[in-house]
Design an enzyme around this catalytic site. Structure first.
Site, mmCIF file in Angstrom:
data_model
loop_
_atom_site.group_PDB
_atom_site.id
_atom_site.type_symbol
_atom_site.label_atom_id
_atom_site.label_comp_id
_atom_site.label_asym_id
_atom_site.label_seq_id
_atom_site.Cartn_x
_atom_site.Cartn_y
_atom_site.Cartn_z
ATOM 1 C CG HIS A 82 -1.481 -0.311 -4.365
ATOM 2 N ND1 HIS A 82 -1.768 0.983 -4.010
ATOM 3 C CD2 HIS A 82 -1.997 -1.089 -3.373
ATOM 4 C CE1 HIS A 82 -2.432 0.987 -2.876
ATOM 5 N NE2 HIS A 82 -2.590 -0.250 -2.470
ATOM 6 C CB SER A 117 -0.842 0.054 1.274
ATOM 7 O OG SER A 117 -1.498 -1.128 1.499
ATOM 8 C CG ASN A 176 -3.166 3.899 0.225
ATOM 9 O OD1 ASN A 176 -4.379 3.963 0.379
ATOM 10 N ND2 ASN A 176 -2.542 2.769 -0.008
ATOM 11 C CD GLU A 199 -1.723 4.109 -6.368
ATOM 12 O OE1 GLU A 199 -1.965 5.317 -6.243
ATOM 13 O OE2 GLU A 199 -1.328 3.408 -5.410
HETATM 14 N N1 3HC Z 1 -15.468 -8.855 -3.133
HETATM 15 C C1 3HC Z 1 -15.946 -9.018 -4.372
HETATM 16 N N2 3HC Z 1 -16.992 -8.355 -4.859
HETATM 17 C C2 3HC Z 1 -17.615 -7.491 -4.045
HETATM 18 C C3 3HC Z 1 -17.180 -7.272 -2.726
HETATM 19 C C4 3HC Z 1 -16.052 -8.016 -2.282
HETATM 20 N N3 3HC Z 1 -15.550 -7.861 -1.058
HETATM 21 N N4 3HC Z 1 -17.985 -6.349 -2.163
HETATM 22 C C5 3HC Z 1 -18.885 -5.994 -3.094
HETATM 23 N N5 3HC Z 1 -18.660 -6.670 -4.229
HETATM 24 C C6 3HC Z 1 -19.394 -6.534 -5.495
HETATM 25 C C7 3HC Z 1 -20.821 -6.999 -5.371
HETATM 26 O O1 3HC Z 1 -20.938 -8.363 -5.718
HETATM 27 C C8 3HC Z 1 -21.556 -6.122 -6.353
HETATM 28 O O2 3HC Z 1 -21.457 -6.631 -7.660
HETATM 29 P P1 3HC Z 1 -22.667 -6.399 -8.716
HETATM 30 O O3 3HC Z 1 -23.127 -4.986 -8.566
HETATM 31 O O4 3HC Z 1 -22.042 -6.687 -10.037
HETATM 32 O O5 3HC Z 1 -23.689 -7.357 -8.322
HETATM 33 C C9 3HC Z 1 -20.759 -4.833 -6.354
HETATM 34 O O6 3HC Z 1 -19.479 -5.142 -5.808
HETATM 35 C C10 3HC Z 1 -21.447 -3.792 -5.531
HETATM 36 O O7 3HC Z 1 -21.633 -4.332 -4.233
HETATM 37 P P2 3HC Z 1 -22.891 -4.067 -3.302
HETATM 38 O O8 3HC Z 1 -24.094 -3.824 -4.157
HETATM 39 O O9 3HC Z 1 -22.949 -5.132 -2.280
HETATM 40 O O10 3HC Z 1 -22.508 -2.777 -2.478
HETATM 41 P P3 3HC Z 1 -22.059 -1.358 -2.957
HETATM 42 O O11 3HC Z 1 -22.816 -0.906 -4.148
HETATM 43 O O12 3HC Z 1 -22.092 -0.570 -1.713
HETATM 44 O O13 3HC Z 1 -20.553 -1.544 -3.408
HETATM 45 C C11 3HC Z 1 -18.265 -1.384 -2.898
HETATM 46 C C12 3HC Z 1 -19.582 -2.070 -2.574
HETATM 47 C C13 3HC Z 1 -17.839 -1.756 -4.319
HETATM 48 C C14 3HC Z 1 -17.244 -1.920 -1.916
HETATM 49 C C15 3HC Z 1 -18.465 0.170 -2.818
HETATM 50 O O14 3HC Z 1 -19.046 0.496 -1.586
HETATM 51 C C16 3HC Z 1 -17.178 0.939 -2.956
HETATM 52 O O15 3HC Z 1 -16.716 1.201 -4.057
HETATM 53 N N6 3HC Z 1 -16.598 1.347 -1.802
HETATM 54 C C17 3HC Z 1 -15.338 2.084 -1.788
HETATM 55 C C18 3HC Z 1 -14.197 1.110 -1.903
HETATM 56 C C19 3HC Z 1 -12.874 1.805 -1.918
HETATM 57 O O16 3HC Z 1 -12.738 3.022 -1.869
HETATM 58 N N7 3HC Z 1 -11.809 0.998 -1.996
HETATM 59 C C20 3HC Z 1 -10.446 1.504 -1.974
HETATM 60 C C21 3HC Z 1 -9.916 1.429 -0.596
HETATM 61 S S1 3HC Z 1 -8.256 1.977 -0.504
HETATM 62 C C22 3HC Z 1 -7.345 0.626 -0.887
HETATM 63 O O17 3HC Z 1 -7.808 -0.439 -1.125
HETATM 64 C C23 3HC Z 1 -5.847 0.832 -0.926
HETATM 65 C C24 3HC Z 1 -5.170 -0.068 0.078
HETATM 66 O O18 3HC Z 1 -3.766 0.032 -0.142
HETATM 67 C C25 3HC Z 1 -5.427 0.339 1.491
#
Ligand code: 3HC
Length: 289
Positions: free
Chosen positions: A144, A123, A194, A156
């Site tokens: 990443h 990260s 990040n 990334e």
């Molecule tokens: N694994 C796989 N698929 C997943 C999942 C998971 N953990 N969580 C959700 N999904 C899929 C669902 O199956 C759904 O697919 P579909 O629409 O094709 O049926 C889709 O994602 C949307 O899920 P939900 O309808 O259950 O819920 P949301 O619409 O709320 O979406 C989310 C969930 C995609 C996680 C959305 O809330 C989101 O984009 N959140 C922000 C995530 C984010 O910012 N991530 C970056 C974090 S920083 C990082 O990772 C960097 C690291 O270094 C720290």
């Protein structure tokens, strides 16, 4: 090594990111060996991949046969050297500790064929420092992914001090083959996402410590006020508070800039084991894990 020579991929680490990355490669048609240090981590990672695939089948996005074929392309092992020996490309997604990552890179360097690219899903940590544990620093890069890896489109692609252009081109092409959009980044703590995101997440902890608003209301404010899909507390629970703290610590140590100082609340929650969804409780409660 060019994209066309890559068929077998080794993913080191079966945690949230390692299992997600394994799923992404297997769905794109690659044979994947997922490695971890204990069978229970492998089991947990495989259970998460199976649950994701079952959900895709239930939602009609994937046929049952395709889901089975994806699972059929995934093998698991506890033996890093054996997995490395067979691989055409490696992604490391182990714990965010430089000493552990350097050991993994050093072992992979000895096990893998000399042309194989070793990528890290770190990260925030230095690719150059990991690369210096190998004899192939030109073939070490950051790759990443974002959480949840099967859903998030960004990768990334990070160049360390000695990473070659050829390596960067191959990793970018590979990310595109996986259906992702690569963004090229030069090594710097926290890279792009990040560095920006951590300021917001950490500041949300300060808002909470100052009792300015409740977590639910801060989350609602950012979802409705900025169109973020999740509020900062929901997102920290998804990513893991330990990961957020590790990133903030690195940004603070590497830059010496007080704007990155981790919030005492974040530290305290990590010390208490309240890491978010993966432990069943963070800022919100998810049930026993
Ligand atoms: N694994 C796989 N698929 C997943 C999942 C998971 N953990 N969580 C959700 N999904 C899929 C669902 O199956 C759904 O697919 P579909 O629409 O094709 O049926 C889709 O994602 C949307 O899920 P939900 O309808 O259950 O819920 P949301 O619409 O709320 O979406 C989310 C969930 C995609 C996680 C959305 O809330 C989101 O984009 N959140 C922000 C995530 C984010 O910012 N991530 C970056 C974090 S920083 C990082 O990772 C960097 C690291 O270094 C720290």
């Amino acid at each position: 090594m060019g994209l066309e020579q890559i068929r077998k991929v080794c993913v080191v680490g079966a945690g949230v990111m390692g299992s997600g990355i394994t799923q992404v490669f297997a769905q794109a048609g690659y044979s994947v060996v997922m490695v971890d240090v204990a069978e229970e981590f492998i089991q947990k990672g495989m259970a998460s991949i199976k649950a994701n695939l079952e959900r895709s089948v239930a939602k009609g996005r994937m046929s049952k046969e395709d889901a089975e074929a994806v699972l059929g392309r995934i093998k698991t092992t506890l033996n890093l050297e054996e997995a490395g020996k067979e691989a055409d490309f490696v992604v490391e997604a182990v714990v965010e500790r430089m000493d552990v990552k350097r050991e993994v890179f050093s072992r992979l360097d000895k096990a893998c064929e000399s042309h194989v690219i070793l990528a890290s899903n770190t990260s925030t940590l230095s690719i150059t420092e990991m690369a210096s544990a190998t004899q192939r620093p030109d073939r070490v890069a950051g790759m990443h992914f974002f959480n949840p890896a099967p859903v998030m489109k960004l990768v990334e692609v990070i160049a360390g001090a000695k990473t070659s252009r050829e390596t960067i081109s191959t990793v970018k092409a590979l990310a595109e083959k996986l259906g992702k959009t690569p963004v090229e980044v030069k090594e710097s703590p926290g890279f792009v996402v990040n560095r920006l995101l951590t300021l917001m997440l950490n500041e949300a902890c300060f808002l909470l410590m100052e009792d300015v608003a409740k977590p639910e209301d801060i989350d609602t404010a950012m979802k409705l006020g900025c169109n973020h899909p999740m509020g900062p507390f929901e997102l920290m629970d998804l990513v893991g508070l330990d990961i957020v703290l590790a990133i903030a610590e690195t940004l603070y140590q590497e830059t010496g800039d007080p704007k990155f100082r981790p919030s005492p609340l974040l530290r305290k929650m990590v010390r208490a084991g309240l890491l978010g969804r993966k432990t069943g409780q963070g800022f919100y409660v998810y049930g026993k894990k």
